[in-house]
Design an enzyme around this catalytic site. Structure first.
Site, PDB file in Angstrom:
ATOM      1  N   LYS A  74     -10.596 -51.078  59.400  1.00  0.00           N
ATOM      2  CA  LYS A  74     -10.202 -50.597  60.728  1.00  0.00           C
ATOM      3  C   LYS A  74      -8.731 -50.193  60.780  1.00  0.00           C
ATOM      4  O   LYS A  74      -8.391 -49.112  61.243  1.00  0.00           O
ATOM      5  CB  LYS A  74     -10.434 -51.681  61.798  1.00  0.00           C
ATOM      6  CG  LYS A  74     -11.863 -52.135  61.942  1.00  0.00           C
ATOM      7  CD  LYS A  74     -11.999 -53.203  63.021  1.00  0.00           C
ATOM      8  CE  LYS A  74     -11.223 -54.483  62.754  1.00  0.00           C
ATOM      9  NZ  LYS A  74     -11.666 -55.228  61.562  1.00  0.00           N
ATOM     10  N   ARG A 107     -12.657 -58.172  71.126  1.00  0.00           N
ATOM     11  CA  ARG A 107     -13.382 -58.961  70.139  1.00  0.00           C
ATOM     12  C   ARG A 107     -14.383 -59.907  70.776  1.00  0.00           C
ATOM     13  O   ARG A 107     -15.088 -60.614  70.055  1.00  0.00           O
ATOM     14  CB  ARG A 107     -12.378 -59.786  69.329  1.00  0.00           C
ATOM     15  CG  ARG A 107     -12.026 -59.189  67.966  1.00  0.00           C
ATOM     16  CD  ARG A 107     -10.991 -60.099  67.332  1.00  0.00           C
ATOM     17  NE  ARG A 107     -11.005 -60.078  65.908  1.00  0.00           N
ATOM     18  CZ  ARG A 107     -10.122 -59.423  65.148  1.00  0.00           C
ATOM     19  NH1 ARG A 107      -9.198 -58.684  65.709  1.00  0.00           N
ATOM     20  NH2 ARG A 107     -10.174 -59.510  63.844  1.00  0.00           N
ATOM     21  N   ARG A 129      -6.856 -57.730  49.590  1.00  0.00           N
ATOM     22  CA  ARG A 129      -5.865 -57.150  50.510  1.00  0.00           C
ATOM     23  C   ARG A 129      -4.507 -57.801  50.305  1.00  0.00           C
ATOM     24  O   ARG A 129      -4.390 -59.012  50.159  1.00  0.00           O
ATOM     25  CB  ARG A 129      -6.301 -57.352  51.962  1.00  0.00           C
ATOM     26  CG  ARG A 129      -5.205 -56.950  52.967  1.00  0.00           C
ATOM     27  CD  ARG A 129      -5.729 -56.673  54.338  1.00  0.00           C
ATOM     28  NE  ARG A 129      -6.325 -57.834  54.979  1.00  0.00           N
ATOM     29  CZ  ARG A 129      -6.958 -57.791  56.146  1.00  0.00           C
ATOM     30  NH1 ARG A 129      -7.071 -56.649  56.799  1.00  0.00           N
ATOM     31  NH2 ARG A 129      -7.485 -58.886  56.667  1.00  0.00           N
ATOM     32  N   ARG A 167      -2.126 -62.458  53.166  1.00  0.00           N
ATOM     33  CA  ARG A 167      -2.126 -63.146  54.455  1.00  0.00           C
ATOM     34  C   ARG A 167      -2.791 -64.502  54.291  1.00  0.00           C
ATOM     35  O   ARG A 167      -3.788 -64.617  53.588  1.00  0.00           O
ATOM     36  CB  ARG A 167      -2.937 -62.328  55.472  1.00  0.00           C
ATOM     37  CG  ARG A 167      -2.097 -61.379  56.294  1.00  0.00           C
ATOM     38  CD  ARG A 167      -2.920 -60.396  57.076  1.00  0.00           C
ATOM     39  NE  ARG A 167      -4.031 -60.983  57.838  1.00  0.00           N
ATOM     40  CZ  ARG A 167      -4.883 -60.265  58.568  1.00  0.00           C
ATOM     41  NH1 ARG A 167      -4.762 -58.952  58.632  1.00  0.00           N
ATOM     42  NH2 ARG A 167      -5.851 -60.862  59.222  1.00  0.00           N
ATOM     43  N   ARG A 208     -13.853 -66.519  59.507  1.00  0.00           N
ATOM     44  CA  ARG A 208     -13.608 -65.308  60.307  1.00  0.00           C
ATOM     45  C   ARG A 208     -14.864 -64.450  60.377  1.00  0.00           C
ATOM     46  O   ARG A 208     -15.157 -63.853  61.413  1.00  0.00           O
ATOM     47  CB  ARG A 208     -12.437 -64.510  59.727  1.00  0.00           C
ATOM     48  CG  ARG A 208     -11.092 -65.120  60.109  1.00  0.00           C
ATOM     49  CD  ARG A 208      -9.980 -64.638  59.210  1.00  0.00           C
ATOM     50  NE  ARG A 208      -9.795 -63.222  59.282  1.00  0.00           N
ATOM     51  CZ  ARG A 208      -9.326 -62.467  58.277  1.00  0.00           C
ATOM     52  NH1 ARG A 208      -9.001 -63.038  57.130  1.00  0.00           N
ATOM     53  NH2 ARG A 208      -9.181 -61.187  58.421  1.00  0.00           N
TER      54      ARG A 208
HETATM   55  P1  ADP Z   1      -9.358 -54.344  58.777  1.00  0.00           P
HETATM   56  O1  ADP Z   1      -8.247 -53.814  59.628  1.00  0.00           O
HETATM   57  O2  ADP Z   1     -10.696 -53.878  59.243  1.00  0.00           O
HETATM   58  O3  ADP Z   1      -9.306 -55.837  58.642  1.00  0.00           O
HETATM   59  P2  ADP Z   1      -7.923 -53.099  56.526  1.00  0.00           P
HETATM   60  O4  ADP Z   1      -7.710 -51.704  56.991  1.00  0.00           O
HETATM   61  O5  ADP Z   1      -6.778 -54.021  56.524  1.00  0.00           O
HETATM   62  O6  ADP Z   1      -9.190 -53.746  57.323  1.00  0.00           O
HETATM   63  O7  ADP Z   1      -8.566 -53.029  55.055  1.00  0.00           O
HETATM   64  C1  ADP Z   1      -8.892 -54.204  54.335  1.00  0.00           C
HETATM   65  C2  ADP Z   1      -8.515 -54.024  52.880  1.00  0.00           C
HETATM   66  O8  ADP Z   1      -9.382 -53.053  52.270  1.00  0.00           O
HETATM   67  C3  ADP Z   1      -7.111 -53.518  52.627  1.00  0.00           C
HETATM   68  O9  ADP Z   1      -6.645 -54.108  51.439  1.00  0.00           O
HETATM   69  C4  ADP Z   1      -7.276 -52.002  52.467  1.00  0.00           C
HETATM   70  O10 ADP Z   1      -6.268 -51.443  51.633  1.00  0.00           O
HETATM   71  C5  ADP Z   1      -8.636 -51.924  51.801  1.00  0.00           C
HETATM   72  N1  ADP Z   1      -9.427 -50.739  52.211  1.00  0.00           N
HETATM   73  C6  ADP Z   1      -9.461 -50.125  53.402  1.00  0.00           C
HETATM   74  N2  ADP Z   1     -10.337 -49.106  53.400  1.00  0.00           N
HETATM   75  C7  ADP Z   1     -10.899 -49.083  52.147  1.00  0.00           C
HETATM   76  C8  ADP Z   1     -11.883 -48.265  51.513  1.00  0.00           C
HETATM   77  N3  ADP Z   1     -12.496 -47.251  52.144  1.00  0.00           N
HETATM   78  N4  ADP Z   1     -12.199 -48.554  50.227  1.00  0.00           N
HETATM   79  C9  ADP Z   1     -11.611 -49.579  49.577  1.00  0.00           C
HETATM   80  N5  ADP Z   1     -10.675 -50.382  50.123  1.00  0.00           N
HETATM   81  C10 ADP Z   1     -10.314 -50.148  51.402  1.00  0.00           C
HETATM   82  P1  ADP Z   2      -8.808 -58.596  60.613  1.00  0.00           P
HETATM   83  O1  ADP Z   2      -9.023 -57.192  61.064  1.00  0.00           O
HETATM   84  O2  ADP Z   2      -8.596 -58.734  59.160  1.00  0.00           O
HETATM   85  O3  ADP Z   2      -9.841 -59.549  61.136  1.00  0.00           O
HETATM   86  P2  ADP Z   2      -6.646 -58.933  62.561  1.00  0.00           P
HETATM   87  O4  ADP Z   2      -5.282 -58.689  62.110  1.00  0.00           O
HETATM   88  O5  ADP Z   2      -7.284 -57.944  63.469  1.00  0.00           O
HETATM   89  O6  ADP Z   2      -7.495 -59.175  61.240  1.00  0.00           O
HETATM   90  O7  ADP Z   2      -6.746 -60.348  63.294  1.00  0.00           O
HETATM   91  C1  ADP Z   2      -6.227 -61.507  62.677  1.00  0.00           C
HETATM   92  C2  ADP Z   2      -6.408 -62.707  63.603  1.00  0.00           C
HETATM   93  O8  ADP Z   2      -5.675 -62.507  64.827  1.00  0.00           O
HETATM   94  C3  ADP Z   2      -7.839 -62.980  64.060  1.00  0.00           C
HETATM   95  O9  ADP Z   2      -8.568 -63.745  63.124  1.00  0.00           O
HETATM   96  C4  ADP Z   2      -7.584 -63.738  65.367  1.00  0.00           C
HETATM   97  O10 ADP Z   2      -7.203 -65.072  65.122  1.00  0.00           O
HETATM   98  C5  ADP Z   2      -6.389 -63.011  65.937  1.00  0.00           C
HETATM   99  N1  ADP Z   2      -6.789 -61.880  66.807  1.00  0.00           N
HETATM  100  C6  ADP Z   2      -6.532 -60.566  66.612  1.00  0.00           C
HETATM  101  N2  ADP Z   2      -7.072 -59.814  67.590  1.00  0.00           N
HETATM  102  C7  ADP Z   2      -7.704 -60.686  68.433  1.00  0.00           C
HETATM  103  C8  ADP Z   2      -8.460 -60.548  69.625  1.00  0.00           C
HETATM  104  N3  ADP Z   2      -8.714 -59.346  70.164  1.00  0.00           N
HETATM  105  N4  ADP Z   2      -8.947 -61.673  70.208  1.00  0.00           N
HETATM  106  C9  ADP Z   2      -8.706 -62.889  69.694  1.00  0.00           C
HETATM  107  N5  ADP Z   2      -8.007 -63.096  68.575  1.00  0.00           N
HETATM  108  C10 ADP Z   2      -7.495 -62.011  67.941  1.00  0.00           C
END
Ligand code: ADP
Ligand code: ADP
Ligand code: ZN
Length: 213
Positions: free
Chosen positions: A13, A88, A127, A160, A171
């Site tokens: 995302k 969420r 990541r 992280r 998660r």
């Molecule tokens: P999210 O915001 O949904 O948690 P991220 O954008 O942080 O996900 O992506 C999660 C991990 O996967 C990161 O290390 C990112 O560089 C990698 N990533 C994102 N898109 C792709 C893809 N299409 N193919 C492989 N790795 C990806």
């Molecule tokens: P990812 O896309 O890898 O799940 P985020 O960076 O979006 O990670 O979120 C990391 C953490 O921050 C979540 O596991 C949660 O604890 C908190 N968080 C982020 N966005 C929200 C939300 N909309 N509601 C509740 N908690 C949130």
């Protein structure tokens, strides 16, 4: 343009939201980034959020809703925005509707990024994130130019704490229980776009862009 990025942790995302934000010149609002910044600066919000984030739980609804409400009033949000990681929960989704009604804004599309579970684990476990600006990299799929160093700000790349194995599992469980029901919430309103998020970053971006016309 008013977009919401929906999908499991690690699906990509943030990566896609950044590309959309650059290409359409609209801000990306990541509640995760905002909460982690608050943790780094040590303000009350960060202190409150830390225990939830470290254990893979969601931060309470009222906290994140407050953050988003304030942010959406920003001048830079007048022409559009991308919400990344919010809403969420059903409560967050309902409150967002109320906030947008007051602002006379409406959601254009909700992009639901989908890949199978194994791939999610690979993306999350590899990541690495910039300590300073939170940009995401990957040890196999998205390498920085210089090992361990952020391309955009020179910051150090770290894993992280919530990307470690035990927390990842929690998660994903929380996602299934609390966030996945939002797919139907938006599907019923006819604004959900399902995006196959398999394949490399550019391929996924092309698929998303083809829905934007
Ligand atoms: P999210 O915001 O949904 O948690 P991220 O954008 O942080 O996900 O992506 C999660 C991990 O996967 C990161 O290390 C990112 O560089 C990698 N990533 C994102 N898109 C792709 C893809 N299409 N193919 C492989 N790795 C990806
Ligand atoms: P990812 O896309 O890898 O799940 P985020 O960076 O979006 O990670 O979120 C990391 C953490 O921050 C979540 O596991 C949660 O604890 C908190 N968080 C982020 N966005 C929200 C939300 N909309 N509601 C509740 N908690 C949130
Ligand atoms: Zn950086």
């Amino acid at each position: 343009m008013h977009l919401i990025m929906l999908g499991a942790p690690g699906v990509g995302k943030g990566t896609q939201a950044k590309k959309l934000s650059e290409s359409y010149q609209i801000p990306r609002i990541s509640t995760g980034d905002i909460l982690r910044e608050a943790m780094q600066t040590g303000i009350a919000l960060g202190l409150k959020a830390r225990s939830y984030m470290d254990s893979g739980q969601l931060v309470p609804d009222d906290v994140v809703i407050g953050i988003v409400e304030e942010r959406l009033h920003g001048e830079d949000c007048a022409t559009g925005w991308i919400l990344d990681g919010f809403p969420r929960t059903q409560q967050q989704a309902r409150e967002l509707d109320k906030i947008l009604e007051k602002l006379k804004m409406s959601i254009g599309y909700v992009l639901n990024l989908e890949v199978e579970g194994e791939e999610i684990i690979k993306r999350l476990s590899g990541r690495r994130s910039c300590e300073k600006c939170q940009s995401a990299y990957h040890i196999f799929f998205n390498l920085p130019k210089k090992d361990g160093v952020c391309d955009s700000c020179g910051g150090r790349l770290v894993q992280r704490s919530d990307d470690r194995e035990g927390t990842v599992r929690e998660r994903l469980r929380v996602y299934k229980e609390k966030t996945e029901p939002l797919v139907n919430y938006y599907l019923e309103r006819g604004i959900l776009k399902k995006i196959n998020a398999d394949g490399d970053i550019e391929q996924v971006f092309k698929r998303i862009s083809s829905h934007m016309q």
